[in-house]
Design an enzyme around this catalytic site. Structure first.
Site, PDB file in Angstrom:
ATOM      1  N   TYR A 189      20.391 -55.999 -34.291  1.00 37.08           N
ATOM      2  CA  TYR A 189      18.973 -56.905 -33.871  1.00 37.08           C
ATOM      3  C   TYR A 189      17.126 -55.836 -33.794  1.00 37.08           C
ATOM      4  O   TYR A 189      16.985 -56.039 -34.844  1.00 37.08           O
ATOM      5  CB  TYR A 189      19.237 -57.784 -32.703  1.00 37.08           C
ATOM      6  CG  TYR A 189      17.778 -58.506 -33.079  1.00 37.08           C
ATOM      7  CD1 TYR A 189      17.546 -59.323 -33.464  1.00 37.08           C
ATOM      8  CD2 TYR A 189      17.077 -57.995 -31.901  1.00 37.08           C
ATOM      9  CE1 TYR A 189      16.692 -59.801 -33.096  1.00 37.08           C
ATOM     10  CE2 TYR A 189      15.825 -58.906 -32.239  1.00 37.08           C
ATOM     11  CZ  TYR A 189      14.957 -59.728 -32.662  1.00 37.08           C
ATOM     12  OH  TYR A 189      14.203 -60.891 -32.601  1.00 37.08           O
ATOM     13  N   ASN A 196       9.081 -44.459 -27.124  1.00 32.92           N
ATOM     14  CA  ASN A 196       9.974 -46.061 -27.236  1.00 32.92           C
ATOM     15  C   ASN A 196      11.098 -45.553 -26.309  1.00 32.92           C
ATOM     16  O   ASN A 196      12.383 -44.612 -26.841  1.00 32.92           O
ATOM     17  CB  ASN A 196      11.025 -45.344 -28.958  1.00 32.92           C
ATOM     18  CG  ASN A 196      11.842 -46.954 -28.923  1.00 32.92           C
ATOM     19  OD1 ASN A 196      11.897 -47.362 -28.166  1.00 32.92           O
ATOM     20  ND2 ASN A 196      12.355 -46.434 -29.798  1.00 32.92           N
ATOM     21  N   GLY A 197      11.736 -46.306 -25.547  1.00 28.30           N
ATOM     22  CA  GLY A 197      12.869 -45.680 -24.844  1.00 28.30           C
ATOM     23  C   GLY A 197      12.562 -46.374 -23.135  1.00 28.30           C
ATOM     24  O   GLY A 197      11.102 -46.887 -22.973  1.00 28.30           O
ATOM     25  N   GLY A 207       7.246 -54.503 -31.704  1.00 31.23           N
ATOM     26  CA  GLY A 207       6.712 -54.305 -30.671  1.00 31.23           C
ATOM     27  C   GLY A 207       5.678 -55.185 -31.556  1.00 31.23           C
ATOM     28  O   GLY A 207       4.884 -54.762 -31.813  1.00 31.23           O
ATOM     29  N   CYS A 247       9.960 -50.324 -28.672  1.00 29.36           N
ATOM     30  CA  CYS A 247       7.911 -50.174 -29.375  1.00 29.36           C
ATOM     31  C   CYS A 247       8.777 -49.169 -30.636  1.00 29.36           C
ATOM     32  O   CYS A 247      10.097 -48.775 -31.074  1.00 29.36           O
ATOM     33  CB  CYS A 247       8.146 -49.278 -28.047  1.00 29.36           C
ATOM     34  SG  CYS A 247       7.867 -49.874 -26.930  1.00 29.36           S
TER      35      CYS A 247
END
Length: 474
Positions: free
Chosen positions: A256, A111-112, A36, A8
């Site tokens: 990435y 995020n996570g 996202g 995210c």
């Protein structure tokens, strides 16, 4: 990069003066769209009153001008772009999560993944909590809310709640008067902050989002830090009650996830990927006529491979700019079908040539197979596939959706079998022991998906339980 679901992106901004703050959040989220594409949301705070809008879709689809206008002026805003690695694909799981409680309102962007989210959720449910989503973020919000009843401030509540969190979390939390940046003790997910010329502080998952809103990068939020921002004071750093561990940023951010123009924990993402290409060229040399990269995440490594090998670099694909990252699309069949409309080969570039094809990784192998097939149908005489990451051998429980090793082609087949399945003439994966060379530093990073060694201890049993529970919840 086929097969992996992105984590995210989080964003927050706080201003000394009221203004059209939703516009700033919009541009920040737009620059994080690569993190996202499932849903997005913004919550604006004007004098303690929260106004929110979130929905399924990309930033420019969800936030039409009339929607941004309706959010009104404010002094604090938090935003989020999501691809869920836990929780179903529906509007209820869109973030930020907003909670109204006896001591005021709160919004959380996360995020996570927490590896103990379901244990925490079960404990909260037994105490009467009612959940409206299946995401980890609502668990985090409820834990902070409960801790807030026993503490004097929102930051104290966050520190108390953190004692019960396990796994990966970078948070931007908004209270009626504060914006708070939080990073887990291992620093698994990135988070940084900066400041604009007019005094606004900005927090974001990546530095590219600071650039998008003309904020000057100040520094990364360190592992375990809790930083409090208010409208009239310098940021206040809190570290007490937080057991900071040795840093282990996710290595896949550099391979990435992150945009190449970002700098994460002092490391330039573009340079890291170019380094990976150079090392691939040394490790897996081949006689070829041209080097091409798979857009977009394979391009930087392809440049590095070309520079090191002396083989000319070429643009072998045209990318449909209106198609997002295919691995962020729900469902493997849907991802594979998108490849056909996302990438098209420039036949004149590859026809009759021996091609070195650079991509960031291989997960299931199906998308790579289609890409190689397209190159050979366009006339490539040979295709030599080089991957800028090692082979995936283990699940990730920190936000990358690799829950089952049975889906990982390189974990269940020899390299020769992988090569034959994909249909390339040769294949070479980046070596795990060379990862420090790519990053050109001595820091430690989480590379559990390549080694099976988890920095936060082994969450395998708990992770398996979590994914089983996920299926039941959905």
């Amino acid at each position: 990069m086929p097969g992996i679901k992105e984590k995210c992106g989080v964003f927050g901004v706080i201003s000394p003066e009221k203004y059209n703050i939703a516009g700033t959040a919009y541009y920040g989220l737009y620059s994080l769209q690569h993190r996202g594409q499932e849903s997005c949301g913004i919550v604006v705070n004007e004098d303690g009153v929260f106004t929110a809008h979130k929905d399924l879709g990309q930033v420019n689809e969800v936030f039409q001008p009339t929607v941004l206008d309706s959010l009104g002026p404010g002094q604090i805003a938090v935003g989020h772009v999501r691809y869920g690695t836990t929780g179903a694909t529906d509007r209820a799981n869109a973030q930020p999560i907003m909670v109204n409680h006896i001591k005021g309102s709160m919004a959380v962007a996360h995020n996570g993944n927490l590896t103990n989210s379901f244990e925490l959720r079960q404990a909260l449910e037994l105490k009467g909590s009612i959940f409206h989503s299946t995401s980890d973020t609502e668990v985090i919000a409820y834990c902070i809310t409960r801790a807030r009843l026993e503490t004097n401030s929102i930051e104290e509540a966050i520190l108390k709640a953190m004692d019960g969190f396990e796994g990966a979390y970078s948070l931007v939390v908004m209270s009626p008067a504060k914006m708070i940046a939080v990073r887990d003790p291992f620093g698994l997910r990135p988070l940084c902050y900066g400041q604009t010329e007019d005094g606004r502080y900005v927090v974001a998952s990546e530095s590219c989002a600071l650039d998008a809103v003309s904020a000057k990068f100040i520094r990364d939020v360190e592992p375990g830090e809790v930083i409090v921002f208010t409208t009239d004071k310098e940021p206040k750093l809190l570290r007490e009650k937080c057991n900071t561990q040795e840093q282990h940023t996710c290595i896949f951010e550099y391979i990435y996830f992150a945009r190449p123009d970002s700098v994460i924990d002092g490391i330039d993402v573009h340079e890291a990927r170019v380094n990976a290409g150079r090392i691939l060229a040394k490790t897996y040399p081949v006689d070829a006529d041209i080097v091409i990269g798979v857009p977009d995440s394979g391009l930087d490594a392809a440049i590095g491979y070309s520079k090191e090998s002396g083989i000319p670099y070429g643009i072998g694909f045209v990318k449909n700019k209106y198609i997002g990252r295919t691995f962020i699309s729900p469902g493997q069949e849907h991802r594979e079908n998108l490849v056909n409309i996302k990438l098209n080969v420039i036949s004149s570039v590859v026809s009759g040539k021996r091609v070195v094809l650079i991509d960031d990784s291989v997960v299931r192998g199906t998308t790579s197979k289609r890409i190689v097939k397209k190159l050979k149908e366009a006339g490539a005489s040979e295709v030599h596939l080089r991957l800028a990451s090692p082979t995936f051998v283990a699940p990730c429980y920190y936000g990358t959706d690799i829950p089952d090793t049975s889906t990982l082609i390189a974990a269940n087949n020899s390299l020769e079998e992988v090569r034959d399945f994909i249909g390339c003439d040769s294949i070479g994966f980046y070596k795990t022991e060379d990862l420090p060379l790519m990053l050109d530093c001595s820091k430690k990073f989480c590379q559990a998906c390549f080694t099976g060694e988890y920095p936060a201890g082994s969450p395998a049993v708990r992770g398996k339980y979590r994914f089983e529970k996920k299926r039941k919840l959905e």
